[in-house]
Each structure stands twice: as structure tokens, then as C-alpha cells.
Design a protein around this motif. Structure first.
Motif, mmCIF file in Angstrom:
data_model
loop_
_atom_site.group_PDB
_atom_site.id
_atom_site.type_symbol
_atom_site.label_atom_id
_atom_site.label_comp_id
_atom_site.label_asym_id
_atom_site.label_seq_id
_atom_site.Cartn_x
_atom_site.Cartn_y
_atom_site.Cartn_z
ATOM 1 N N MET A 40 91.960 86.336 131.584
ATOM 2 C CA MET A 40 90.449 85.738 131.010
ATOM 3 C C MET A 40 90.775 84.344 131.125
ATOM 4 O O MET A 40 91.878 83.821 130.950
ATOM 5 N N TRP A 41 89.626 83.741 131.577
ATOM 6 C CA TRP A 41 89.716 82.236 131.500
ATOM 7 C C TRP A 41 90.105 81.659 130.040
ATOM 8 O O TRP A 41 89.580 82.004 129.002
ATOM 9 N N ILE A 44 86.151 79.857 126.857
ATOM 10 C CA ILE A 44 84.550 80.327 127.573
ATOM 11 C C ILE A 44 83.903 79.115 127.277
ATOM 12 O O ILE A 44 83.759 78.828 125.946
ATOM 13 N N ASP A 49 78.017 83.182 127.737
ATOM 14 C CA ASP A 49 79.178 83.867 128.444
ATOM 15 C C ASP A 49 79.779 84.858 127.493
ATOM 16 O O ASP A 49 80.228 85.751 128.145
ATOM 17 N N GLY A 50 80.271 84.315 126.496
ATOM 18 C CA GLY A 50 81.120 85.244 125.478
ATOM 19 C C GLY A 50 80.369 86.244 125.097
ATOM 20 O O GLY A 50 80.890 87.396 125.204
#
Length: 157
Positions: A40-41, A44, A49-50
Motif C-alpha cells: 500500500m502507498w 493515502i 481513496d481510503g
């Protein structure tokens, strides 16, 4: 990996973070099969997006509250797919479904979910809505389009 090698060597599951470490298996003299954990980036940037990652089960259950995710999903579905909701949950014009909270309450009443201390069990209906979405019980749905993406990014700033 299990199917290709015809062995049960890799853990599988319907949730993120099942693969904990890299696995390498020699298939033949010319091929190696590698299974790595997803990444995961680290941060966020947009809250939307989350929410979308959680709705689509790309984030583990411990990282979010199902009622919050269901409310966000309900908001998107009410805007983009109200007919799918009406069809799945037998919602008619008399039912108040102007926002996601009313949607969850309406679904709870329609499904006759048990009361929790005299109140509708919104946690149970939240789980139901999320699972119905994830299992394609609502229909073919896309939560994001280029237009909605632009709008979400503007709203998040």
C-alpha cells in the motif's frame, strides 16, 4: 500459485495481507514463480481513496469502521445507482432514502433485522450492504468514473 504447482503451499484468503512474506518456487529450468505481499502507498492523500479501498476490501477490517464505509457506499449508490438499491432491497417511493443513514435504516426495516436495545442494528445492515456490493448482489457497479474522481479530489481539498 497453488493451482499452478498443484500443491497447497501458499495461504489464500478473501482479505488483504494474507501473504506475509515472499515465496519463490521453481516451476522448471526456465521459470520461477514468485508470490509477494501486496504493498500500500504509505499515505493515502485523499480520504475518498481510503473509503474506496475499504469498500473494495483492499484494506484490512481493522483499519476502518464498517458503518462509516457503508455510509460512504450508500451515498455513492444513492447518487449513481438508486435503481439497483430499489431493486435489491425492495425500496419504493414512500421509503425515505435521501441520505445514506436513511438508506441503512430503510434496509434494516425492509430486511426486518433484529433491534439492538430498541434501535435498528445499523452495524448489521452496514455489513450486509458492503457484502452485497462486494459479492455483486447489487449489480454491475463502478464506484468511480473520471468525472466522479475529479469531483472527489476537489471536495477533499
Amino acid at each position: 500459485m497453488n493451482a499452478i504447482l498443484n500443491k497447497r503451499i501458499a495461504k489464500v484468503g478473501d482479505e488483504p495481507a494474507v501473504t506475509k512474506q515472499q515465496q519463490r518456487h521453481q516451476i522448471n529450468d526456465h521459470m520461477i514463480l514468485v508470490d509477494t505481499p501486496g504493498m500500500m502507498w504509505p499515505k493515502i492523500q485523499y480520504s475518498s481513496d481510503g473509503y474506496l479501498l475499504a469498500i473494495n476490501h483492499a484494506i484490512g477490517k481493522n483499519a476502518y469502521d464498517e458503518e462509516d464505509i457503508a455510509k460512504e457506499l450508500g451515498t455513492i449508490l444513492l447518487k449513481a445507482y438508486p435503481d439497483y438499491l430499489k431493486s435489491r432491497y425492495v425500496i419504493n417511493e414512500d421509503d425515505a432514502t435521501h441520505d445514506s443513514i436513511e438508506l441503512l435504516e430503510t434496509i434494516a426495516k425492509k430486511k426486518k433485522l433484529p433491534l439492538n436495545k430498541g434501535l435498528l442494528d445499523t452495524r448489521k445492515v452496514a455489513t450486509m450492504l458492503i457484502n452485497d456490493y462486494r459479492n455483486s448482489m447489487l449489480g454491475r457497479i463502478s464506484l468511480e468514473s473520471p468525472e466522479s474522481r475529479d469531483l472527489m479530489m476537489k471536495e477533499d481539498k
